[in-house]
Design a protein around this motif. Structure first.
Motif, PDB file in Angstrom:
ATOM      1  N   LEU A 144       8.448  -6.288   2.239  1.00  0.00           N
ATOM      2  CA  LEU A 144       8.129  -5.862   3.602  1.00  0.00           C
ATOM      3  C   LEU A 144       8.737  -4.493   3.896  1.00  0.00           C
ATOM      4  O   LEU A 144       8.081  -3.624   4.471  1.00  0.00           O
ATOM      5  CB  LEU A 144       8.619  -6.899   4.618  1.00  0.00           C
ATOM      6  CG  LEU A 144       8.308  -6.596   6.073  1.00  0.00           C
ATOM      7  CD1 LEU A 144       6.805  -6.449   6.304  1.00  0.00           C
ATOM      8  CD2 LEU A 144       8.866  -7.684   6.976  1.00  0.00           C
ATOM      9  N   ASP A 145       9.981  -4.275   3.467  1.00  0.00           N
ATOM     10  CA  ASP A 145      10.632  -2.987   3.704  1.00  0.00           C
ATOM     11  C   ASP A 145       9.902  -1.843   2.991  1.00  0.00           C
ATOM     12  O   ASP A 145       9.733  -0.760   3.561  1.00  0.00           O
ATOM     13  CB  ASP A 145      12.099  -3.023   3.251  1.00  0.00           C
ATOM     14  CG  ASP A 145      12.958  -3.863   4.173  1.00  0.00           C
ATOM     15  OD1 ASP A 145      12.552  -4.076   5.337  1.00  0.00           O
ATOM     16  OD2 ASP A 145      14.039  -4.306   3.733  1.00  0.00           O
ATOM     17  N   GLU A 146       9.467  -2.100   1.758  1.00  0.00           N
ATOM     18  CA  GLU A 146       8.735  -1.067   1.022  1.00  0.00           C
ATOM     19  C   GLU A 146       7.417  -0.738   1.728  1.00  0.00           C
ATOM     20  O   GLU A 146       7.080   0.436   1.919  1.00  0.00           O
ATOM     21  CB  GLU A 146       8.424  -1.535  -0.402  1.00  0.00           C
ATOM     22  CG  GLU A 146       9.612  -1.573  -1.324  1.00  0.00           C
ATOM     23  CD  GLU A 146       9.268  -2.193  -2.673  1.00  0.00           C
ATOM     24  OE1 GLU A 146       9.880  -1.767  -3.672  1.00  0.00           O
ATOM     25  OE2 GLU A 146       8.405  -3.091  -2.740  1.00  0.00           O
ATOM     26  N   ALA A 147       6.684  -1.778   2.115  1.00  0.00           N
ATOM     27  CA  ALA A 147       5.388  -1.575   2.769  1.00  0.00           C
ATOM     28  C   ALA A 147       5.559  -0.834   4.101  1.00  0.00           C
ATOM     29  O   ALA A 147       4.794   0.079   4.412  1.00  0.00           O
ATOM     30  CB  ALA A 147       4.693  -2.915   2.985  1.00  0.00           C
ATOM     31  N   GLN A 148       6.588  -1.221   4.869  1.00  0.00           N
ATOM     32  CA  GLN A 148       6.832  -0.541   6.149  1.00  0.00           C
ATOM     33  C   GLN A 148       7.183   0.925   5.927  1.00  0.00           C
ATOM     34  O   GLN A 148       6.707   1.800   6.647  1.00  0.00           O
ATOM     35  CB  GLN A 148       7.958  -1.232   6.919  1.00  0.00           C
ATOM     36  CG  GLN A 148       7.536  -2.521   7.566  1.00  0.00           C
ATOM     37  CD  GLN A 148       8.701  -3.241   8.233  1.00  0.00           C
ATOM     38  OE1 GLN A 148       9.840  -3.182   7.768  1.00  0.00           O
ATOM     39  NE2 GLN A 148       8.394  -3.944   9.308  1.00  0.00           N
ATOM     40  N   GLY A 149       8.016   1.192   4.939  1.00  0.00           N
ATOM     41  CA  GLY A 149       8.409   2.568   4.651  1.00  0.00           C
ATOM     42  C   GLY A 149       7.230   3.422   4.227  1.00  0.00           C
ATOM     43  O   GLY A 149       7.071   4.558   4.689  1.00  0.00           O
ATOM     44  N   LEU A 150       6.389   2.874   3.357  1.00  0.00           N
ATOM     45  CA  LEU A 150       5.213   3.624   2.910  1.00  0.00           C
ATOM     46  C   LEU A 150       4.220   3.826   4.051  1.00  0.00           C
ATOM     47  O   LEU A 150       3.641   4.915   4.193  1.00  0.00           O
ATOM     48  CB  LEU A 150       4.538   2.891   1.748  1.00  0.00           C
ATOM     49  CG  LEU A 150       5.335   2.864   0.444  1.00  0.00           C
ATOM     50  CD1 LEU A 150       4.705   1.904  -0.552  1.00  0.00           C
ATOM     51  CD2 LEU A 150       5.448   4.259  -0.142  1.00  0.00           C
ATOM     52  N   LEU A 151       4.051   2.798   4.878  1.00  0.00           N
ATOM     53  CA  LEU A 151       3.147   2.914   6.027  1.00  0.00           C
ATOM     54  C   LEU A 151       3.655   3.971   6.999  1.00  0.00           C
ATOM     55  O   LEU A 151       2.901   4.834   7.460  1.00  0.00           O
ATOM     56  CB  LEU A 151       3.010   1.560   6.724  1.00  0.00           C
ATOM     57  CG  LEU A 151       2.170   1.515   8.005  1.00  0.00           C
ATOM     58  CD1 LEU A 151       0.746   1.964   7.729  1.00  0.00           C
ATOM     59  CD2 LEU A 151       2.177   0.114   8.584  1.00  0.00           C
ATOM     60  N   ARG A 152       4.954   3.916   7.301  1.00  0.00           N
ATOM     61  CA  ARG A 152       5.559   4.880   8.219  1.00  0.00           C
ATOM     62  C   ARG A 152       5.429   6.300   7.674  1.00  0.00           C
ATOM     63  O   ARG A 152       5.091   7.233   8.400  1.00  0.00           O
ATOM     64  CB  ARG A 152       7.026   4.519   8.432  1.00  0.00           C
ATOM     65  CG  ARG A 152       7.543   4.906   9.787  1.00  0.00           C
ATOM     66  CD  ARG A 152       8.955   4.393  10.018  1.00  0.00           C
ATOM     67  NE  ARG A 152       8.949   2.997  10.419  1.00  0.00           N
ATOM     68  CZ  ARG A 152       9.652   2.032   9.843  1.00  0.00           C
ATOM     69  NH1 ARG A 152      10.444   2.292   8.828  1.00  0.00           N
ATOM     70  NH2 ARG A 152       9.590   0.793  10.272  1.00  0.00           N
ATOM     71  N   GLY A 153       5.702   6.466   6.383  1.00  0.00           N
ATOM     72  CA  GLY A 153       5.621   7.790   5.767  1.00  0.00           C
ATOM     73  C   GLY A 153       4.212   8.355   5.780  1.00  0.00           C
ATOM     74  O   GLY A 153       4.002   9.527   6.120  1.00  0.00           O
ATOM     75  N   ALA A 154       3.232   7.516   5.438  1.00  0.00           N
ATOM     76  CA  ALA A 154       1.847   7.980   5.424  1.00  0.00           C
ATOM     77  C   ALA A 154       1.358   8.287   6.842  1.00  0.00           C
ATOM     78  O   ALA A 154       0.629   9.251   7.063  1.00  0.00           O
ATOM     79  CB  ALA A 154       0.946   6.936   4.765  1.00  0.00           C
ATOM     80  N   ALA A 155       1.780   7.471   7.804  1.00  0.00           N
ATOM     81  CA  ALA A 155       1.382   7.703   9.197  1.00  0.00           C
ATOM     82  C   ALA A 155       1.983   9.009   9.704  1.00  0.00           C
ATOM     83  O   ALA A 155       1.316   9.797  10.383  1.00  0.00           O
ATOM     84  CB  ALA A 155       1.808   6.534  10.072  1.00  0.00           C
ATOM     85  N   GLN A 156       3.241   9.241   9.362  1.00  0.00           N
ATOM     86  CA  GLN A 156       3.900  10.476   9.797  1.00  0.00           C
ATOM     87  C   GLN A 156       3.238  11.687   9.143  1.00  0.00           C
ATOM     88  O   GLN A 156       3.001  12.697   9.793  1.00  0.00           O
ATOM     89  CB  GLN A 156       5.381  10.410   9.439  1.00  0.00           C
ATOM     90  CG  GLN A 156       6.224  11.434  10.125  1.00  0.00           C
ATOM     91  CD  GLN A 156       7.707  11.153   9.919  1.00  0.00           C
ATOM     92  OE1 GLN A 156       8.105  10.507   8.948  1.00  0.00           O
ATOM     93  NE2 GLN A 156       8.521  11.620  10.832  1.00  0.00           N
ATOM     94  N   GLU A 157       2.922  11.561   7.867  1.00  0.00           N
ATOM     95  CA  GLU A 157       2.279  12.659   7.145  1.00  0.00           C
ATOM     96  C   GLU A 157       0.896  12.969   7.728  1.00  0.00           C
ATOM     97  O   GLU A 157       0.505  14.132   7.838  1.00  0.00           O
ATOM     98  CB  GLU A 157       2.139  12.275   5.666  1.00  0.00           C
ATOM     99  CG  GLU A 157       1.604  13.366   4.781  1.00  0.00           C
ATOM    100  CD  GLU A 157       1.546  12.895   3.337  1.00  0.00           C
ATOM    101  OE1 GLU A 157       0.461  13.009   2.745  1.00  0.00           O
ATOM    102  OE2 GLU A 157       2.573  12.419   2.822  1.00  0.00           O
ATOM    103  N   GLY A 158       0.175  11.922   8.132  1.00  0.00           N
ATOM    104  CA  GLY A 158      -1.157  12.112   8.704  1.00  0.00           C
ATOM    105  C   GLY A 158      -1.142  12.320  10.205  1.00  0.00           C
ATOM    106  O   GLY A 158      -2.196  12.368  10.833  1.00  0.00           O
ATOM    107  N   ASP A 159       0.056  12.425  10.788  1.00  0.00           N
ATOM    108  CA  ASP A 159       0.229  12.621  12.226  1.00  0.00           C
ATOM    109  C   ASP A 159      -0.455  11.510  13.029  1.00  0.00           C
ATOM    110  O   ASP A 159      -1.163  11.761  13.996  1.00  0.00           O
ATOM    111  CB  ASP A 159      -0.293  14.001  12.643  1.00  0.00           C
ATOM    112  CG  ASP A 159       0.340  14.464  13.951  1.00  0.00           C
ATOM    113  OD1 ASP A 159       1.466  14.018  14.252  1.00  0.00           O
ATOM    114  OD2 ASP A 159      -0.292  15.255  14.666  1.00  0.00           O
ATOM    115  N   VAL A 160      -0.229  10.261  12.582  1.00  0.00           N
ATOM    116  CA  VAL A 160      -0.787   9.083  13.231  1.00  0.00           C
ATOM    117  C   VAL A 160       0.345   8.347  13.934  1.00  0.00           C
ATOM    118  O   VAL A 160       1.372   8.049  13.321  1.00  0.00           O
ATOM    119  CB  VAL A 160      -1.466   8.152  12.196  1.00  0.00           C
ATOM    120  CG1 VAL A 160      -1.975   6.881  12.850  1.00  0.00           C
ATOM    121  CG2 VAL A 160      -2.589   8.887  11.483  1.00  0.00           C
ATOM    122  N   ALA A 161       0.164   8.067  15.213  1.00  0.00           N
ATOM    123  CA  ALA A 161       1.183   7.334  15.979  1.00  0.00           C
ATOM    124  C   ALA A 161       1.023   5.842  15.719  1.00  0.00           C
ATOM    125  O   ALA A 161      -0.085   5.330  15.621  1.00  0.00           O
ATOM    126  CB  ALA A 161       1.029   7.623  17.462  1.00  0.00           C
TER     127      ALA A 161
END
Length: 144
Positions: A46-63
């Motif tokens: 879960l921590d890995e998935a959350q981190g990757l999701l957060r990183g990709a969202a931040q990179e794509g400027d998605v809130a």
């Protein structure tokens, strides 16, 4: 189908980028579906998935709604008076903040509903407004 950890992370990151492409906002249901995908299909924690999701969202400027909710909760607590009441103008500021952070992906009505829900979660009350007859009608008029 087993895959190496690095390959699984890379494929999950690509899936997140695909799902967030052209979006400015991810609600909680969309976040949860992506996280479930990362856990079940790609074997991530879960921590890995959350981190990757957060990183990709931040990179794509998605809130993301979860993170937006946390900062909006802090703002509401700050705007509330000593009796845990939020004035109409401060509520409008919180709604404007929420919409701005969501990248304009939400309508004013949607943002008002979400901020009202946050106020209810925090047990904050609306402060009556009006010159002669002070009421909370402005708050009750917001669809729950």
């Amino acid at each position: 189908m087993t895959m190496t950890d690095a390959a699984g992370r890379a494929r999950f990151t690509e899936l997140v980028k695909l799902q967030t492409q052209g979006r400015r906002f991810l609600d909680r249901d969309q976040e949860r579906k992506l996280l479930e995908e990362g856990l079940t299909r790609y074997g991530l924690t879960l921590d890995e998935a959350q981190g990757l999701l957060r990183g990709a969202a931040q990179e794509g400027d998605v809130a993301m709604e979860a993170e937006l909710g946390a900062s909006s909760r802090q703002l509401l607590r700050t705007l509330a008076d000593r009796r845990n009441r939020v004035a109409r103008d401060d509520f409008a500021r919180a709604v404007a903040f929420y919409r701005a952070r969501a990248g304009g992906a939400l309508t004013d009505a949607e943002a008002r509903r979400r901020v009202k829900r946050l106020m209810e979660e925090l047990d904050l009350q609306p402060r009556p407004s009006g010159r002669i007859l002070r009421t909370r009608r402005w708050y009750r008029a917001i669809d729950a």
